[in-house]
Design a protein around this motif. Structure first.
Motif, mmCIF file in Angstrom:
data_model
loop_
_atom_site.group_PDB
_atom_site.id
_atom_site.type_symbol
_atom_site.label_atom_id
_atom_site.label_comp_id
_atom_site.label_asym_id
_atom_site.label_seq_id
_atom_site.Cartn_x
_atom_site.Cartn_y
_atom_site.Cartn_z
ATOM 1 N N SER A 52 -113.659 77.504 -12.640
ATOM 2 C CA SER A 52 -113.699 76.146 -13.168
ATOM 3 C C SER A 52 -113.733 75.163 -12.012
ATOM 4 O O SER A 52 -113.121 75.395 -10.960
ATOM 5 C CB SER A 52 -112.465 75.911 -14.025
ATOM 6 N N VAL A 54 -112.301 72.452 -11.892
ATOM 7 C CA VAL A 54 -110.991 71.820 -11.752
ATOM 8 C C VAL A 54 -110.054 72.700 -10.929
ATOM 9 O O VAL A 54 -109.166 72.213 -10.250
ATOM 10 C CB VAL A 54 -110.371 71.589 -13.151
ATOM 11 N N ALA A 55 -110.323 74.007 -10.981
ATOM 12 C CA ALA A 55 -109.339 74.958 -10.476
ATOM 13 C C ALA A 55 -109.191 74.878 -8.967
ATOM 14 O O ALA A 55 -110.109 74.506 -8.243
ATOM 15 C CB ALA A 55 -109.747 76.357 -10.874
ATOM 16 N N LEU A 111 -102.601 77.089 -16.039
ATOM 17 C CA LEU A 111 -102.477 75.626 -16.024
ATOM 18 C C LEU A 111 -103.433 75.009 -15.006
ATOM 19 O O LEU A 111 -103.778 73.832 -15.099
ATOM 20 C CB LEU A 111 -101.036 75.233 -15.688
ATOM 21 N N ASP A 112 -103.842 75.814 -14.030
ATOM 22 C CA ASP A 112 -104.662 75.312 -12.946
ATOM 23 C C ASP A 112 -106.007 74.794 -13.439
ATOM 24 O O ASP A 112 -106.603 73.906 -12.841
ATOM 25 C CB ASP A 112 -104.874 76.439 -11.926
ATOM 26 N N THR A 113 -106.496 75.336 -14.536
ATOM 27 C CA THR A 113 -107.830 74.941 -14.980
ATOM 28 C C THR A 113 -107.801 73.658 -15.796
ATOM 29 O O THR A 113 -108.850 73.118 -16.121
ATOM 30 C CB THR A 113 -108.419 76.030 -15.867
ATOM 31 N N GLY A 114 -106.618 73.192 -16.158
ATOM 32 C CA GLY A 114 -106.533 71.977 -16.957
ATOM 33 C C GLY A 114 -107.025 72.161 -18.382
ATOM 34 O O GLY A 114 -107.286 71.190 -19.077
ATOM 35 N N SER A 115 -107.153 73.416 -18.812
ATOM 36 C CA SER A 115 -107.626 73.653 -20.169
ATOM 37 C C SER A 115 -106.450 73.603 -21.127
ATOM 38 O O SER A 115 -105.388 74.163 -20.847
ATOM 39 C CB SER A 115 -108.305 75.019 -20.239
ATOM 40 N N SER A 116 -106.641 72.916 -22.253
ATOM 41 C CA SER A 116 -105.510 72.810 -23.172
ATOM 42 C C SER A 116 -105.235 74.151 -23.838
ATOM 43 O O SER A 116 -104.095 74.462 -24.155
ATOM 44 C CB SER A 116 -105.762 71.739 -24.214
ATOM 45 N N PHE A 117 -106.276 74.973 -24.009
ATOM 46 C CA PHE A 117 -106.046 76.283 -24.626
ATOM 47 C C PHE A 117 -105.177 77.146 -23.734
ATOM 48 O O PHE A 117 -104.262 77.813 -24.185
ATOM 49 C CB PHE A 117 -107.378 76.983 -24.880
ATOM 50 N N GLU A 118 -105.501 77.120 -22.451
ATOM 51 C CA GLU A 118 -104.728 77.955 -21.538
ATOM 52 C C GLU A 118 -103.315 77.420 -21.377
ATOM 53 O O GLU A 118 -102.367 78.188 -21.216
ATOM 54 C CB GLU A 118 -105.444 78.056 -20.196
ATOM 55 N N GLY A 119 -103.167 76.102 -21.453
ATOM 56 C CA GLY A 119 -101.819 75.528 -21.423
ATOM 57 C C GLY A 119 -101.004 76.037 -22.605
ATOM 58 O O GLY A 119 -99.831 76.397 -22.472
ATOM 59 N N GLN B 551 -118.162 76.125 -12.660
ATOM 60 C CA GLN B 551 -118.542 75.640 -13.979
ATOM 61 C C GLN B 551 -117.431 74.742 -14.492
ATOM 62 O O GLN B 551 -116.328 74.758 -13.938
ATOM 63 C CB GLN B 551 -118.702 76.829 -14.933
ATOM 64 N N GLN B 566 -105.755 67.492 -21.821
ATOM 65 C CA GLN B 566 -105.051 68.620 -21.229
ATOM 66 C C GLN B 566 -103.716 68.823 -21.938
ATOM 67 O O GLN B 566 -103.202 67.914 -22.580
ATOM 68 C CB GLN B 566 -104.773 68.343 -19.751
#
Lengths: 304, 663
Positions: A52, A54-55, A111-119, B551, B566
């Motif tokens: 990602s 963001v990561a 959490l590093d990716t800033g994805s709400s699903f992964e959070g 990506q 987030q």
């Protein structure tokens, strides 16, 4: 030592195969080859990872830390029976905290990716693992109290010899089995094969891991399952000290694979729990371990 | 002794210089220089004692009411002095960087630095004086200095309120301490600790009362539950270095006094050990539950202090039980674990507060819901915060694990004599495991939401990473955290002679005691294996991760995700908080959009301190609650009947008592 390391690295692949084969047998399917997990890992390892934008470094570091902690925790557990490569008094405390370290990095990677699903996945993982931790310590502490020993390899040699110790033994088995289901993300706690992000725990944390990283994480989670099954096997192994080490190890490995069959059977017969009932299921483990703890004092002549 | 006195004088001179000299830089350096000199003097005096040398003491005869004032530096005092002063010095260095924006705005920093000197002076007093009156003086100086340090930003009403709250709470604690001293003075006719010790050696109801008074007072000082309510406010209001000094160093005075009076008491009773364990377990568990849902980073760290003093208290409780059961192994493990945890907590908690201060300096907020993605802008601060967070969760290979491991060893030890005690202690061990896991949850959340992901608020513009004074301070603390984690004998060496004082209280066993270094070395070895394996895997991964594609984050099919979508800190902890709703009630204020063309909606949630709310509710409306309850009695025959029975029972009991009991 070398045999232990080899078992630690090879058995996870077969164990995953056994679980999947059991599930396909129950479903009346022919099922994938036993070594499918190995083929999957090889296939993923050949791919190029995608990260990602963001990561940062945490997504990249998480798989290594997770695998490293899983392997080191495996060195503390008597997979082949009596001896472990690493053993010292109260090593089970180190074992639990090593898993904690791996888990934290898995969550930080998520959490590093800033994805709400992964959070969301990280949040669930943190919650359930916090709840299951007392169950493990109650079970291990009970075995320590009942056997008067302190290292994993000695604790797991505890065998029942009267009704009270039978309760201790059964309670610890139940607690450790629930621990296995929570820690290695099996039904009824988590479904490793679902693709609906909203209901997942483990899988949803690794949505942005791909290629070799995903392979490493899947391998690590198979190792964790093997380590948990190894705990159960060592506690169940019916052979006594007189049996030869090779026979003992074979029995242990057989029991580990047997645990795989039990896991697969549970997965085939029981539906996944609603997320909000998972704490209650974990509470089952805590109560089982607590009953075992109470029973461990009965043998010593009553509470007092 | 000369060195200790000289250190005290140097600190006073420094305080005066900081007030008198012109220019903030000169004032700050005067304070730092005098603190450095005092620290060097104190270290020169106490390091031999920490290494096992003889205690030093002196005494003066003063006129009424002081009588004899004894100054004594024994191993316990030496241990506390050996890290309190250096850490206060580091805090002052940090202040130099942290307060710079205020100095540039023309604020006079003199009083602040003078107060930091006075804090060090209070440590020297509290840790060495063995006379109740002068001890109270030092105690009060520490309290008032901490209050004045907290209200640095006194123009802000919230800060003044937090400071006042602290001032009131700490004096409530003082009342208990004065009461305990009055009891002991009335029995001994002296203010000397030696006389107190003779009184405390005799079992009896008065001793029990004194013990409870003392534990309450020291518990308030160290922010044990339920006396913690001042703490999160004060910590979030104070400048970062003050929060860190308060949490890491100043409040350890409460635990020091607890240890001191345990030593004076000599032979405690079993209920005292259980009382300590219960009190500490409650503190640790509730403290950690509150950390899980805070949005203010410094408030979160404040609650975590309540948790960690609880963990240290568990160690002390095990040690006290060991004294009662005459099990030197438990005494050794419990007190070593507890005292080492104090030191470890001081190291990693200061580190975390300093990192939070660096975040505040760069972004002007510590609200984690407004932060995010700071690891890109502040990599060094992020690394330090991560080290502190891992250490505070008790994870190997850092120092928190070492002390918690020792406490586990005490709790799960085979030396516990009775079955009932074993059950209770194994349950406490399970509780400690839960506390560790929740602490890991809180720290993952705090680090993950603050430093990872993307910035959540476009109005927050992080400036550069931590400036040099902040960096140096954090680096030194982090070095301590890693050192004790990787080389546990370093920590053991530091606490050994202090623990020796407690070992002297119990009869030695014939078989001898385990050497803790040899107990901990396998753990350190396993930690090294862990580091080696993870390190090798990381190197391997670096190879394969060479050519990468980038990506956007996978949004599960949704492609217009923005940074506000987030996962937030509140959502991260909501599931956990829902399970523990009784202590983590969530306040919601909402104005949700309804209808086909809704106006803008609004939803705000926050978690409140249930204990604080209930406590003040009870204090404020207590009498009306009682009145309401009483008013309901005549309406319902059942209740009236029951109340009548209770009243009758009480009357009969009183009559029987008045007649000298049943013959």
């Amino acid at each position: 030592m070398i045999a232990h390391a080899a078992a630690l690295l090879v058995v996870p692949i077969i164990l995953v195969g056994v679980v999947n084969r059991t599930k396909s047998c129950w479903a009346g399917r022919k099922g994938v080859p036993l070594l499918q997990a190995f083929y999957d890992i090889v296939r993923l390892a050949r791919k190029r990872p995608v990260y990602s934008s963001v990561a940062t470094v945490f997504v990249k570091a998480a798989p290594s830390v997770v695998l490293g902690t899983a392997v080191v925790s495996g060195l503390l557990v008597p997979l082949l029976g009596r001896r472990t490569p690493l053993s010292f008094p109260f090593d089970f405390v180190f074992f639990a905290y090593t898993w904690g370290l791996g888990r934290i990095f898995l969550m930080l990677g998520a959490l590093d990716t800033g994805s709400s699903f992964e959070g969301m996945g990280a949040s669930r993982e943190a919650t359930y693992s916090a709840l299951v931790e007392p169950a493990f310590f109650l079970a291990a502490g009970t075995l320590a109290a009942a056997s008067g020993k302190s290292s994993f390899a000695q604790l797991l040699r505890f065998r029942p010899d009267d009704p009270a110790t039978a309760v201790v033994w059964c309670g610890c088995l139940v607690a450790l089995f629930v621990l296995l289901q929570v820690e290695s993300a099996r039904i009824p706690v988590d479904d490793p094969s679902t693709h609906l992000e909203l209901t997942m725990i483990h899988e949803v944390m690794v949505l942005d891991h791909s290629g070799p990283d995903l392979a490493v994480i899947q391998y690590a989670s198979a190792i964790k399952m093997t380590v948990c099954a190894g705990l159960l096997a060592a506690l169940l192994n019916p052979l006594d000290a007189a049996a030869g080490p090779a026979l003992f190890a074979a029995a242990n490995l057989g029991l580990i694979l047997g645990a795989g069959i039990v896991i697969g059977t549970v997965e085939s017969l029981i539906a996944r729990l609603k997320l909000r009932s998972i704490p209650e299921y974990i509470f089952l483990a805590i109560s089982a371990a607590f009953v075992a703890l109470l029973a461990s004092t009965l043998r010593r002549g009553g509470l007092g | 002794m000369i060195a200790v006195l000289a250190a005290g004088l140097t600190l006073m001179v420094g305080a005066v210089l900081a007030l008198a000299l012109p220019g903030n830089r000169v004032r700050a350096w005067a304070a730092i220089a005098t603190q450095a000199v005092a620290t060097a003097l104190i270290l020169a005096a106490v390091i031999p004692i920490v290494m096992g040398g003889a205690p030093i003491s002196a005494q003066w005869s003063w006129p009424f009411p002081f009588e004899v004032v004894r100054v004594r530096v024994d191993a316990l005092s030496a241990f506390f002095l050996a890290w309190s002063l250096p850490m206060t010095l580091l805090g002052s260095v940090y202040a130099l960087g942290y307060l710079r924006p205020y100095f540039e705005a023309g604020r006079n920093g003199g009083p602040h630095f003078a107060l930091l000197n006075v804090t060090s002076l209070a440590f020297v007093m509290v840790y060495t004086l063995e006379n109740a009156l002068v001890f109270l003086l030092g105690w009060e100086i520490a309290a008032v200095a901490a209050w004045l340090l907290v209200i640095w930003d006194y123009k802000n009403q919230k800060v003044r309120f937090a400071g006042f709250n602290y001032l009131v709470s700490t004096h409530v604690g003082m009342f208990f301490l004065v009461a305990a001293f009055m009891v002991m003075h009335s029995q001994t006719g002296s203010f000397d600790f030696g006389a107190f010790s003779r009184f405390l050696h005799q079992p009896g109801a008065l001793r029990n009362v004194t013990f409870v008074l003392l534990v309450t007072s020291f518990g308030l000082k160290s922010a044990f539950f339920p006396f913690h309510t001042w703490l999160p406010r004060a910590h979030s209001a104070a400048p970062a270095h003050v929060s860190s000094l308060m949490s890491g160093v100043i409040h350890k005075a409460g635990l020091f006094a607890l240890l001191r009076f345990t030593l004076l008491m000599g032979a405690p009773e079993e209920w005292m050990g259980w009382y300590l364990i219960g009190f500490s377990a409650l503190s640790a568990i509730l403290g950690v539950l509150y950390t899980s849902s805070q949005r203010d980073l410094k408030r979160l760290l404040g609650y975590s202090s309540t948790e960690n003093v609880g963990i240290a208290g568990l160690g002390f409780g095990v040690g006290v039980l060991g004294l009662c059961w005459h099990q030197p192994v438990l005494v050794l493990l419990g007190f070593t674990g507890g005292i080492l945890h104090l030191l470890n907590h001081a190291l990693f908690k200061c580190l975390l507060f300093y990192a939070a201060g660096a975040v505040y300096l760069a972004t002007h907020t510590v609200d984690i819901e407004r932060l995010g993605g700071l690891v890109r802008r502040m990599p060094r601060t992020a690394a330090f915060f991560l080290i502190g967070g891992l250490a505070i969760s008790g994870l190997p290979p850092l120092n928190g694990f070492v002390s918690e491991f020792l406490i586990y060893l005490g709790l799960l030890n085979g030396a516990v004599p009775t079955g009932r005690a074993r059950v209770l202690l194994v349950c406490v061990a399970a509780l400690l495991a839960f506390i560790g896991a929740v602490s890991a949850l809180s720290m993952t959340r705090a680090f993950g939401i603050t430093f990872l992901g993307q910035p959540r608020d476009s109005q927050v513009h992080p400036k550069s990473d931590a400036p040099a004074p902040l960096f140096i301070t954090m680096f030194l603390h982090a070095a301590g955290v890693v050192l004790i984690g990787l080389w546990p004998p370093a920590g053991l060496w530091f606490v050994r002679s202090a623990v020796g004082l407690f070992m002297n209280l119990c009869t030695p066993v014939p078989g001898g005691l385990p050497d803790l270094s040899s107990v901990l070395m396998p753990v350190a070895g396993a930690s090294l294996v862990l580091i080696a394996v993870v390190g090798a895997l990381l190197l391997l991964a670096r190879r394969t991760q060479g050519s990468v594609a980038t990506q956007t984050t996978w949004g599960c099919g949704y492609s217009a995700a923005n940074t506000r979508m987030q996962y937030s800190g509140t959502s991260f902890s909501s599931q956990f908080a829902a399970i523990f709703e009784a202590v983590l009630p969530q306040l919601r204020s909402e104005d949700l959009p309804v209808g086909y063309f809704p106006p803008d909606g609004r939803l705000a949630t926050h978690y409140v301190d249930a204990v604080e709310r209930r406590m003040f509710q009870l204090l404020g409306d207590g009498e009306s609650l009682v009145t309401q309850a009483v008013a309901r009695i005549p309406d319902q025959p059942r209740l009236a009947f029951a109340a009548g029975l209770v009243a009758l029972a009480v009357i009969v009991w009183l009559i029987v008592l008045a007649n000298g009991g049943v013959a």
